[in-house]
Design an enzyme around this catalytic site. Structure first.
Site, PDB file in Angstrom:
ATOM      1  N   ASP A 363     103.691  74.292  36.453  1.00  0.00           N
ATOM      2  CA  ASP A 363     104.085  73.329  35.434  1.00  0.00           C
ATOM      3  C   ASP A 363     105.503  72.858  35.755  1.00  0.00           C
ATOM      4  O   ASP A 363     106.211  73.499  36.542  1.00  0.00           O
ATOM      5  CB  ASP A 363     104.035  74.019  34.063  1.00  0.00           C
ATOM      6  CG  ASP A 363     104.478  73.111  32.944  1.00  0.00           C
ATOM      7  OD1 ASP A 363     104.103  71.936  32.943  1.00  0.00           O
ATOM      8  OD2 ASP A 363     105.231  73.580  32.066  1.00  0.00           O
ATOM      9  N   ASP A 561     104.622  77.946  31.027  1.00  0.00           N
ATOM     10  CA  ASP A 561     105.310  78.574  29.899  1.00  0.00           C
ATOM     11  C   ASP A 561     104.835  78.088  28.540  1.00  0.00           C
ATOM     12  O   ASP A 561     105.038  78.754  27.541  1.00  0.00           O
ATOM     13  CB  ASP A 561     106.822  78.330  30.009  1.00  0.00           C
ATOM     14  CG  ASP A 561     107.175  76.873  29.756  1.00  0.00           C
ATOM     15  OD1 ASP A 561     108.160  76.613  29.051  1.00  0.00           O
ATOM     16  OD2 ASP A 561     106.473  75.983  30.267  1.00  0.00           O
ATOM     17  N   ASP A 565      99.598  75.565  28.551  1.00  0.00           N
ATOM     18  CA  ASP A 565      99.356  76.129  29.880  1.00  0.00           C
ATOM     19  C   ASP A 565      98.407  77.327  29.843  1.00  0.00           C
ATOM     20  O   ASP A 565      97.925  77.763  30.887  1.00  0.00           O
ATOM     21  CB  ASP A 565     100.682  76.579  30.521  1.00  0.00           C
ATOM     22  CG  ASP A 565     101.582  75.406  30.855  1.00  0.00           C
ATOM     23  OD1 ASP A 565     101.050  74.340  31.212  1.00  0.00           O
ATOM     24  OD2 ASP A 565     102.816  75.554  30.760  1.00  0.00           O
TER      25      ASP A 565
END
Length: 667
Positions: A363, A561, A565
Site C-alpha cells: 500500500d 495498514d 487493506d
C-alpha cells in the site's frame, strides 16, 4: 489475560525433545490427568544439575580409583555405585520413558535411551551405561539452557505491562489495577514508569523509550494529543495521559496474545521431521533388534552379548534428538530475533513463507509514506492582486478550520507554524460542498477553498497550468476571483527508497497499490524506484490485482495498514501489517506485524526467515550425515558406545549451538 505467565520447556510431556514454545499457566494437568504445580524452568534446571553433577562425581571417582590407583573394587560395590550414579543421571529420562510406556507410546527417544543404557548394564558395561546416560543428560541440560535463552526476548515482552497504574479520580490520585481503569480517565506516569494503557498525551510533550514495542533504541518524543501506547517507558517527567483503550484491548495486550500463540504454528520443515520421527523411531528399534538377533542364524561364532552391544550402540546413535531439538529451537530463535527487532512473526511457518517471497506488494499511504499531509508549495497571486501571502494563508486557514478533513488540518497546521493570526478572522455561512471544498463569508466577502472542481462549479477562471499539478491542490477564490493555490502531499518515509532498493538486491520486485489518484501514485513510485504502481483502486481493486499476480505464479507478501487493506492482507501468501498506527483489523489479519511502521523491517523479516531456514537445514544435514556414518560403523562393530555418545549428544550440542547463533545476529 493474566500477566504472570511462565515460559519454559515442558518436562511433563513425552514428545521427543519437546521444545514447544507454548506459554503455560502456573498449573496444568500431566499426561495421567493429575493436576499438579509445575516447577519453573530455573527450579527444574537446578535439580537436574544437582543430580547430574553428583552422578558424574561418582563415575569419575570410580574411574580414578580403579584406573589411576589400580584399586580393586568388589563387583557388588561396583554395581551398587554405578546403579546409584545411573539413577541420579537418568531420573528424568527413566521417568518420562515409564510414563510413555503407560500410555502405550513405546517408540520415543526416552524409551530408546533407557533400553540402550539398561542393555549396557545387562552385558556388564556398567560404567559405559552410566557415561552414556550422563552425556545424554548433559545434552538435555544444554538444550534447556539454549531454549531458556532463546525465549528471553519474547519473555521480556511479557513483562512490559505494569501491575498497577496511578489514576486521577475525584480530585485524588489512586493506585489501581490497569484492568479497572475506564476509557476517558486520566492516568499519571512518573519518569521511568511504563505506560499501562493506550492513551493520548495531555502534557505538552514527553519522551518515551519504545524499544519493547518497536525494537527502536532512540527515544520517541510525543506532543499533546499524540498517541502513547501501553509498554512505552516515560523518560523525563511526570506526565498525564487520557486513556483511549481498555486494558484488554490495547495494542500491547493483543501483541502478547499473538506472541503466546506464535510458535504453535509449526513450519513445514518441523512438521516433516515430526512425521518422519514417528516412522523413523520404530524402524530404528526394528533394525537394532535385527542387528542383535539375525546374525544368530548365519554365524557359528555368534555371541549374544556382543551383538546386543552392537544393537545398543545402534540405538544410541540413531536417537533423533539432534533433529527434534535443534529444528524447533532454530525457528524459535528466528522468532526471538524478529521480536527483538520490532517484528512480530505469528508462527514459525511464516518464517519459511518469507524465504519464498519474490514479490512484495505494498500500500502507499501509511506504509511507504507517512500518511500525514504536509503543505508543499504556497502560490498566492501577485501582490497587485490585493492579496499578499500572509492574508492568503489567513483566509485559507480560517475557512479550512471549519472542516475535519486531513487536507484541511494540514492547511491549519501550516498556518500555525507560520504564526499567522488567522484566528482573528470571523467565518460565517460556511457550506461544505461534498467532493469539492468549502464556501464561506469572511469580512463580508465570499471565499471559496477547495479543489479545481469547486472553481469549475462556480465558474471561476484559473490558470490552465493548474490542471497539470500532480499533488493535491487547494485553490482559493475571493468574490469569484482566483486568488492562488497551495499544494499538499504525503511525505515519503525516510527508509522507503532504501527498502525498495534492498528488496531488489534480494531479487524481490516491489509493486505499489493505492486508492490515491494515479498521478500521485506514479510520482511516489518514480521517487522510490518502483516500476509497477497502480492508483485509483478500491479495496476490491486491490484484491483483484493481488489475485492477478498470484495467478502469474508470484509468491507474494502484501504490506498495508488501513482497514481497507485487511482483505488483501488475508489473501497474500504472507500478510504484513504496519502495527504502530495500523488498523486493528489489518493487525489481526496479518501474519507478520511491523511494530514501528518502518518499511525496511520488511527486508529484515525476509533476511531473518532466510537465515533461520539456512540454519535449520544445516542442522538437518549435520545430524543425518554423522548419524548415518556412525550407524554403519556401529552395525559393523567398529563404533563403541563412546562414538555413539558423540553421534547423539555431540551432534545435538553442535546443532543447538548453531541454532543459538541466530539469536546473536544484529540487523
Amino acid at each position: 489475560m493474566e500477566k504472570k505467565v511462565q515460559i519454559h520447556k515442558n518436562h511433563t510431556t513425552d514428545d521427543c525433545c519437546d521444545t514447544s514454545s507454548e506459554v503455560k499457566t502456573p498449573t496444568h494437568s500431566d499426561n495421567d490427568g493429575h493436576e499438579h504445580d509445575e516447577e519453573t524452568g530455573e527450579e527444574s534446571l537446578l535439580k537436574s544439575r544437582w543430580r547430574l553433577w553428583l552422578s558424574l562425581t561418582i563415575l569419575l571417582g570410580f574411574v580414578a580409583i580403579t584406573q589411576l590407583f589400580k584399586v580393586e573394587i568388589a563387583k557388588p560395590v561396583e554395581i551398587a555405585l554405578m546403579t546409584i550414579a545411573y539413577l541420579l543421571a537418568g531420573y528424568n529420562t527413566l521417568e518420562r520413558a515409564f510414563r510413555s510406556l503407560r500410555r502405550g507410546d513405546f517408540f520415543n527417544e526416552f524409551t530408546l535411551m533407557s533400553i540402550a543404557t539398561l542393555g549396557a548394564f545387562y552385558i556388564g558395561e556398567y560404567s559405559e551405561g552410566v557415561a552414556v546416560m550422563i552425556f545424554y543428560e548433559i545434552g538435555e541440560l544444554f538444550q534447556d539452557l539454549a531454549v531458556n535463552r532463546s525465549k528471553r526476548s519474547i519473555k521480556a515482552l511479557l513483562d512490559v505491562r505494569p501491575d498497577t497504574v496511578t489514576v486521577r479520580r475525584n480530585g485524588t490520585q489512586q493506585t489501581v489495577s490497569p484492568a479497572t481503569v475506564q476509557i476517558g480517565e486520566t492516568i499519571l506516569v512518573k519518569p521511568g514508569e511504563k505506560v499501562a494503557l493506550d492513551s493520548t498525551l495531555l502534557t505538552d510533550n514527553a519522551s518515551f523509550n519504545t524499544a519493547a514495542l518497536t525494537g527502536e533504541s532512540r527515544p520517541d518524543t510525543k506532543r499533546t494529543g499524540e498517541v502513547v501506547l501501553a509498554g512505552m517507558i516515560n523518560l523525563d517527567k511526570v506526565i498525564e495521559l487520557k486513556v483511549t483503550t481498555a486494558f484488554k484491548d490495547s495494542k500491547l495486550s493483543r501483541i502478547l496474545e499473538m506472541v503466546q500463540d506464535a510458535t504453535a504454528r509449526k513450519a513445514p520443515t518441523q512438521l516433516l521431521i515430526t512425521r518422519l520421527a514417528k516412522v523413523y523411531t520404530p524402524i530404528v528399534f526394528g533394525l537394532a533388534l535385527a542387528i542383535t538377533l539375525i546374525p544368530y542364524f548365519f554365524m557359528s561364532t555368534y555371541v549374544f552379548n556382543d551383538w546386543l552391544y552392537r544393537g545398543m550402540v545402534f540405538l544410541v546413535i540413531a536417537c533423533p534428538c539432534a533433529l527434534t531439538v535443534s529444528i524447533p529451537l532454530g525457528y524459535f530463535g528466528g522468532i526471538g530475533l524478529a521480536s527483538r527487532n520490532g517484528i512480530l512473526v505469528k508462527g514459525s511457518n511464516f518464517l519459511d513463507v518469507l524465504t519464498e517471497i519474490n514479490t512484495v506488494v505494498s500500500d502507499k499511504t501509511g506504509t511507504l509514506t507517512k500518511g500525514v499531509f504536509k503543505v508543499q508549495e504556497v502560490s498566492p497571486p501577485p501582490p497587485d492582486g490585493g492579496v499578499n501571502e500572509e492574508l492568503f494563508i489567513q483566509l485559507l486557514a480560517a475557512l479550512e478550520n471549519t472542516s475535519t478533513h486531513p487536507v484541511a488540518k494540514a492547511v491549519v497546521e501550516y498556518a500555525n507554524l507560520q504564526k499567522t493570526n488567522w484566528q482573528g478572522l470571523k467565518v460565517e455561512a460556511v457550506v461544505e460542498i461534498s467532493g469539492h471544498g468549502l464556501k464561506g463569508v469572511i469580512g463580508g466577502k465570499t471565499v471559496l477553498a477547495g479543489n479545481l472542481k469547486l472553481l469549475q462549479k462556480f465558474n471561476v477562471s484559473h490558470p490552465a497550468e493548474l490542471e497539470q499539478i500532480v499533488e493535491t491542490i487547494v485553490v482559493l477564490a475571493i468574490e469569484n476571483q482566483y486568488a492562488g493555490y497551495i499544494t499538499i502531499a504525503d511525505e515519503v518515509k525516510e527508509d522507503a527508497a532504501q527498502t525498495v532498493a534492498d528488496l531488489k538486491a534480494l531479487g524481490i520486485e516491489t509493486v505499489m497499490l493505492s486508492g490515491d489518484k494515479t498521478t500521485v501514485v506514479q510520482k511516489v513510485a518514480d521517487q522510490l524506484g518502483i516500476v509497477r504502481a497502480y492508483g485509483d483502486l478500491l479495496p476490491e481493486g486491490k484484491v483483484e490485482k493481488v489475485q492477478e499476480l498470484k495467478n502469474q505464479g508470484k509468491k507474494l507478501a502484501f504490506v498495508g495498514d488501513g482497514v481497507n487493506d485487511a482483505p488483501v492482507v488475508a489473501l497474500a501468501d504472507a500478510g504484513i501489517a504496519m502495527g504502530g498506527m495500523g488498523s486493528d483489523a489489518t493487525i489481526e489479519t496479518a501474519d507478520i506485524v511491523i511494530q514501528n511502521d518502518q518499511p525496511h523491517k520488511i527486508v529484515s523479516a525476509i533476511k531473518i526467515g532466510k537465515i533461520t531456514k539456512s540454519v535449520v537445514w544445516q542442522n538437518i544435514s549435520l545430524a543425518m550425515g554423522v548419524k548415518v556414518a556412525v550407524m554403519l560403523l556401529g552395525a559393523g562393530g567398529i563404533a563403541t558406545l563412546w562414538e555413539a555418545v558423540f553421534a547423539d549428544v555431540g551432534v545435538a550440542l553442535l546443532a543447538i549451538l548453531n541454532a543459538v547463533r541466530i539469536q546473536q545476529m544484529k540487523f
